[in-house]
Design a protein around this motif. Structure first.
Motif, mmCIF file in Angstrom:
data_model
loop_
_atom_site.group_PDB
_atom_site.id
_atom_site.type_symbol
_atom_site.label_atom_id
_atom_site.label_comp_id
_atom_site.label_asym_id
_atom_site.label_seq_id
_atom_site.Cartn_x
_atom_site.Cartn_y
_atom_site.Cartn_z
ATOM 1 N N ALA A 58 0.832 -1.200 0.000
ATOM 2 C CA ALA A 58 0.000 0.000 0.000
ATOM 3 C C ALA A 58 0.871 1.256 0.000
ATOM 4 C CB ALA A 58 -0.925 -0.004 1.219
ATOM 5 N N PHE A 59 1.913 1.252 0.828
ATOM 6 C CA PHE A 59 2.806 2.406 0.909
ATOM 7 C C PHE A 59 3.552 2.588 -0.412
ATOM 8 C CE2 PHE A 59 6.583 4.531 3.113
ATOM 9 C CZ PHE A 59 5.924 5.738 3.304
ATOM 10 N N GLN A 60 3.945 1.489 -1.027
ATOM 11 C CA GLN A 60 4.624 1.562 -2.317
ATOM 12 C C GLN A 60 3.704 2.166 -3.377
ATOM 13 O OE1 GLN A 60 6.693 -1.994 -3.528
ATOM 14 N NE2 GLN A 60 6.905 -1.296 -5.631
ATOM 15 N N GLU A 61 2.438 1.766 -3.397
ATOM 16 C CA GLU A 61 1.481 2.342 -4.346
ATOM 17 C C GLU A 61 1.339 3.849 -4.114
ATOM 18 O OE1 GLU A 61 -0.226 1.265 -7.062
ATOM 19 O OE2 GLU A 61 0.965 -0.551 -6.870
ATOM 20 N N PHE A 62 1.286 4.239 -2.846
ATOM 21 C CA PHE A 62 1.191 5.665 -2.528
ATOM 22 C C PHE A 62 2.440 6.397 -3.011
ATOM 23 C CE2 PHE A 62 2.533 9.000 0.456
ATOM 24 C CZ PHE A 62 1.562 9.946 0.160
ATOM 25 N N LEU A 63 3.623 5.858 -2.711
ATOM 26 C CA LEU A 63 4.864 6.508 -3.127
ATOM 27 C C LEU A 63 4.960 6.569 -4.653
ATOM 28 C CD1 LEU A 63 7.397 5.125 -0.500
ATOM 29 C CD2 LEU A 63 6.370 7.405 -0.593
ATOM 30 N N LYS A 64 4.467 5.538 -5.318
ATOM 31 C CA LYS A 64 4.450 5.542 -6.782
ATOM 32 C C LYS A 64 3.596 6.708 -7.282
ATOM 33 C CE LYS A 64 4.097 1.497 -8.723
ATOM 34 N NZ LYS A 64 3.581 0.232 -9.275
ATOM 35 N N SER A 65 2.473 6.948 -6.635
ATOM 36 C CA SER A 65 1.593 8.049 -7.044
ATOM 37 C C SER A 65 2.253 9.405 -6.802
ATOM 38 C CB SER A 65 0.247 7.981 -6.309
ATOM 39 O OG SER A 65 0.372 8.419 -4.965
ATOM 40 N N GLU A 66 3.231 9.457 -5.932
ATOM 41 C CA GLU A 66 3.972 10.696 -5.645
ATOM 42 C C GLU A 66 5.332 10.735 -6.352
ATOM 43 O OE1 GLU A 66 4.351 11.591 -1.475
ATOM 44 O OE2 GLU A 66 2.378 12.528 -1.596
ATOM 45 N N TYR A 67 5.583 9.773 -7.196
ATOM 46 C CA TYR A 67 6.848 9.677 -7.934
ATOM 47 C C TYR A 67 8.053 9.592 -7.000
ATOM 48 C CZ TYR A 67 3.665 11.088 -11.588
ATOM 49 O OH TYR A 67 2.583 11.145 -12.432
ATOM 50 N N SER A 68 7.896 8.856 -5.914
ATOM 51 C CA SER A 68 9.019 8.658 -4.993
ATOM 52 C C SER A 68 9.109 7.198 -4.534
ATOM 53 C CB SER A 68 8.912 9.607 -3.794
ATOM 54 O OG SER A 68 7.705 9.392 -3.091
ATOM 55 N N GLU A 69 8.703 6.303 -5.404
ATOM 56 C CA GLU A 69 8.710 4.871 -5.115
ATOM 57 C C GLU A 69 10.120 4.355 -4.819
ATOM 58 O OE1 GLU A 69 7.061 0.809 -7.276
ATOM 59 O OE2 GLU A 69 7.618 2.520 -8.516
ATOM 60 N N GLU A 70 11.147 5.039 -5.338
ATOM 61 C CA GLU A 70 12.524 4.598 -5.122
ATOM 62 C C GLU A 70 12.870 4.522 -3.639
ATOM 63 O OE1 GLU A 70 12.654 9.053 -5.344
ATOM 64 O OE2 GLU A 70 11.730 7.505 -6.582
ATOM 65 N N ASN A 71 12.214 5.323 -2.810
ATOM 66 C CA ASN A 71 12.525 5.316 -1.380
ATOM 67 C C ASN A 71 12.244 3.960 -0.742
ATOM 68 O OD1 ASN A 71 13.445 8.004 -1.264
ATOM 69 N ND2 ASN A 71 11.339 8.731 -1.182
ATOM 70 N N ILE A 72 11.038 3.458 -0.924
ATOM 71 C CA ILE A 72 10.714 2.166 -0.311
ATOM 72 C C ILE A 72 11.459 1.027 -1.007
ATOM 73 C CG2 ILE A 72 8.596 1.724 -1.618
ATOM 74 C CD1 ILE A 72 7.516 0.505 1.113
ATOM 75 N N LEU A 73 11.649 1.136 -2.320
ATOM 76 C CA LEU A 73 12.384 0.084 -3.027
ATOM 77 C C LEU A 73 13.818 -0.004 -2.521
ATOM 78 C CD1 LEU A 73 11.040 0.575 -6.665
ATOM 79 C CD2 LEU A 73 10.364 -1.172 -4.989
ATOM 80 N N PHE A 74 14.447 1.141 -2.296
ATOM 81 C CA PHE A 74 15.806 1.169 -1.744
ATOM 82 C C PHE A 74 15.811 0.594 -0.330
ATOM 83 C CE2 PHE A 74 18.972 3.489 0.853
ATOM 84 C CZ PHE A 74 20.131 2.983 0.274
ATOM 85 N N TRP A 75 14.869 1.032 0.491
ATOM 86 C CA TRP A 75 14.810 0.562 1.876
ATOM 87 C C TRP A 75 14.629 -0.960 1.924
ATOM 88 C CZ3 TRP A 75 11.439 -1.924 5.152
ATOM 89 C CH2 TRP A 75 11.752 -1.869 6.517
ATOM 90 N N LEU A 76 13.720 -1.479 1.098
ATOM 91 C CA LEU A 76 13.486 -2.926 1.046
ATOM 92 C C LEU A 76 14.720 -3.670 0.531
ATOM 93 C CD1 LEU A 76 9.831 -2.941 -0.317
ATOM 94 C CD2 LEU A 76 10.572 -3.684 1.977
ATOM 95 N N ALA A 77 15.396 -3.117 -0.465
ATOM 96 C CA ALA A 77 16.617 -3.744 -0.993
ATOM 97 C C ALA A 77 17.687 -3.812 0.098
ATOM 98 C CB ALA A 77 17.134 -2.969 -2.206
ATOM 99 N N CYS A 78 17.796 -2.759 0.891
ATOM 100 C CA CYS A 78 18.762 -2.752 1.993
ATOM 101 C C CYS A 78 18.406 -3.801 3.051
ATOM 102 C CB CYS A 78 18.842 -1.366 2.632
ATOM 103 S SG CYS A 78 19.623 -0.121 1.588
ATOM 104 N N GLU A 79 17.122 -3.968 3.317
ATOM 105 C CA GLU A 79 16.688 -4.990 4.280
ATOM 106 C C GLU A 79 17.087 -6.384 3.791
ATOM 107 O OE1 GLU A 79 14.934 -4.602 7.525
ATOM 108 O OE2 GLU A 79 16.141 -2.832 7.034
ATOM 109 N N GLU A 80 16.886 -6.644 2.515
ATOM 110 C CA GLU A 80 17.283 -7.940 1.935
ATOM 111 C C GLU A 80 18.805 -8.095 1.947
ATOM 112 O OE1 GLU A 80 15.417 -10.638 1.036
ATOM 113 O OE2 GLU A 80 13.889 -9.439 2.038
#
Length: 150
Positions: free
Chosen positions: A43-65
């Motif tokens: 849900a948060f990723q969809e929201f960030l995508k709508s704000e053109y800032s999806e890279e934030n959660i994608l980066f955070w998730l990549a770091c977690e992995e």
């Protein structure tokens, strides 16, 4: 955003999620609760995508992995992927970190360790917690998902 699209998104999260959306009530308590939930992440990723800032959660998730890696070759490979996609200047999903942190990562990317992205990840987490998360809680996306749960 059109109401029908929001309704479709709410249905997607409620009906097609890999896990029950029962924990949605805790999403409003903290960003940590939101990010601990796969549905919350979506849900948060969809929201960030709508704000053109999806890279934030994608980066955070990549770091977690990345922090879960146990082999050196895999660590080197994933560190380079994260660097190329999110950190390197002009990268496709460049995250907003200060130049000192970017330079430090760049200088150490040839010999990465499990803490290579910690400072950058904390910066992005702080940005999401301070800026994006409060807007998410007020967003039509979050409200539509809450309505769909009732």
């Amino acid at each position: 955003m059109q109401r029908t699209l929001l309704a479709e998104m709410a249905i997607k999260f409620c009906c097609f999620s890999q896990e029950p959306i029962n924990d949605m009530d805790t999403w409003g308590e903290s960003i940590e609760n939101l990010l601990c939930s796969k549905s919350g992440q979506m849900a948060f990723q969809e929201f960030l995508k709508s704000e053109y800032s999806e890279e934030n959660i994608l980066f955070w998730l990549a770091c977690e992995e990345y922090k879960k890696i146990t082999s050196v070759p895999e660590m080197i490979s994933m560190a380079n992927q994260i660097y190329t996609e999110f950190v390197q200047t002009e990268s496709p999903r460049q995250v907003n970190i200060d130049s000192g942190t970017r330079t430090k990562i760049t200088n150490n990317i040839s010999e990465p360790n499990l803490n290579s992205f910690d400072t950058a990840q904390k910066m992005i987490f702080s940005l999401m917690a301070r800026d994006c998360y409060p807007r998410f809680l007020k967003s039509d996306i979050y409200q539509a998902i809450r309505q769909g749960k009732r």
